[in-house]
Design an enzyme around this catalytic site. Structure first.
Site, PDB file in Angstrom:
ATOM      1  N   GLU A  99      35.870  46.542  42.609  1.00  0.00           N
ATOM      2  CA  GLU A  99      36.530  46.420  43.981  1.00  0.00           C
ATOM      3  C   GLU A  99      35.885  47.085  45.047  1.00  0.00           C
ATOM      4  O   GLU A  99      36.079  46.648  46.028  1.00  0.00           O
ATOM      5  CB  GLU A  99      37.857  46.895  43.609  1.00  0.00           C
ATOM      6  CG  GLU A  99      38.786  46.139  42.938  1.00  0.00           C
ATOM      7  CD  GLU A  99      38.751  46.081  41.147  1.00  0.00           C
ATOM      8  OE1 GLU A  99      39.696  45.448  40.690  1.00  0.00           O
ATOM      9  OE2 GLU A  99      37.869  46.680  40.875  1.00  0.00           O
ATOM     10  N   ALA A 153      39.022  34.509  41.056  1.00  0.00           N
ATOM     11  CA  ALA A 153      39.683  35.337  42.176  1.00  0.00           C
ATOM     12  C   ALA A 153      39.329  34.695  43.445  1.00  0.00           C
ATOM     13  O   ALA A 153      38.211  34.254  43.909  1.00  0.00           O
ATOM     14  CB  ALA A 153      38.722  37.000  42.229  1.00  0.00           C
ATOM     15  N   GLY A 201      40.791  42.592  38.353  1.00  0.00           N
ATOM     16  CA  GLY A 201      41.945  42.548  37.859  1.00  0.00           C
ATOM     17  C   GLY A 201      42.014  42.015  36.259  1.00  0.00           C
ATOM     18  O   GLY A 201      42.885  42.131  35.435  1.00  0.00           O
ATOM     19  N   GLU A 238      41.303  44.841  34.365  1.00  0.00           N
ATOM     20  CA  GLU A 238      42.778  45.791  34.381  1.00  0.00           C
ATOM     21  C   GLU A 238      43.731  45.092  33.337  1.00  0.00           C
ATOM     22  O   GLU A 238      44.481  46.011  32.714  1.00  0.00           O
ATOM     23  CB  GLU A 238      43.140  45.769  35.587  1.00  0.00           C
ATOM     24  CG  GLU A 238      42.519  46.719  36.793  1.00  0.00           C
ATOM     25  CD  GLU A 238      43.118  46.614  38.030  1.00  0.00           C
ATOM     26  OE1 GLU A 238      43.181  47.730  38.571  1.00  0.00           O
ATOM     27  OE2 GLU A 238      42.947  45.807  38.587  1.00  0.00           O
TER      28      GLU A 238
END
Length: 273
Positions: free
Chosen positions: A143, A75, A120, A123
């Protein structure tokens, strides 16, 4: 592998790469498409409208993906910090749309998590039908540590997977769990001990895919549709959805082939028709 795994989607998170490292859809029968990068260390597929998902697709029409390495892995929070608020919204919307497309693929999808799937990356894995992880893998929606919330489906898919209360606990605490705990709370279906090659979950996912392959392609597609849509409605409506989906399998050539193969005591030769 691609030719052998026709009609099965595999998403693989490799050891040592933050978040999900790659989405590998093996021979899904789509035209070649460059995989867009998702911040969070993921490479995902965005199938466009009008593509064929038939089981007889040519090999050159397989989805092409690549691992994100070097400066592209992980990230990129520094880049995220430099984004204008309008840019952040647009980026998250694109990520959400990409993950939704993965979730809506009309074939079984398996997430193989051999490394780390955070934010993510998790996810993306949650959008798959089945998740397999190594015991040493790390997963979490973290998050809230950054004063934001999961924005690509995490707040919706996690509670649907492990229950509302436990999903709140994990998101509120930004907790990271390993493969063993993930299995105990129902986040993944299978946990395996990691091997020296770092691909134990991937190999387990391949074994699962091979169990799915002999089944009728049309039946697999409508079974997934019936389950996915039925889970969003009450039981009576869900049974009506099942009835409508079942009707789609009655006139198919595959159904006739399946019954004939059973009668003749031989493996069926399905053509996705």
């Amino acid at each position: 592998m691609a030719a052998a795994l026709r009609g099965i989607g595999l998403l693989r998170a490799r050891l040592g790469i933050p978040a999900a490292a790659a989405a590998t859809s093996a021979a899904l029968g789509r035209a070649p498409h460059r995989a867009p990068a998702l911040r969070g260390g993921a490479a995902a597929a965005r199938p466009s409208a009008g593509r064929s998902y038939g089981s007889q697709a040519k090999e050159e029409e397989e989805l092409r993906v690549r691992y994100l390495d070097d400066e592209h892995k992980g990230a990129d929070l520094k880049e995220r910090a430099k984004m204008h608020s309008s840019e952040v919204s647009s980026f998250v919307s694109r990520a959400r749309a990409t993950i939704n497309e993965l979730a809506n693929l009309p074939v079984p999808t398996i997430a193989a998590i051999d490394g780390t799937a955070l934010g993510g990356g998790l996810e993306l894995a949650l959008a798959c039908d089945i998740r397999v992880a190594a015991s040493s893998a790390k997963m979490g929606l973290v998050e809230t540590k950054l004063a934001i919330i999961p924005g690509a489906g995490g707040t919706q898919r996690l509670p649907r997977t492990i229950g509302v209360s436990l999903a709140k606990e994990l998101i509120f605490s930004a907790r990271v769990v390993d493969g063993e705990e993930a299995k105990s709370i129902g986040l993944i279906s299978h946990v395996v001990e990691q091997n020296e090659a770092g691909d134990a979950a991937y190999k387990r996912a391949l074994a699962l895919a091979k169990e799915f392959l002999p089944q009728g392609p049309v039946a697999m597609r409508v079974a997934k549709l019936a389950i996915n849509q039925g889970m969003e409605v009450d039981l009576v409506t869900g049974l009506a959805i099942e009835e409508a989906c079942y009707a789609q399998t009655i006139p198919t050539k595959d159904r006739i082939e399946g019954l004939l193969a059973f009668k003749e005591k031989r493996p069926p030769r399905y053509k996705g028709e």
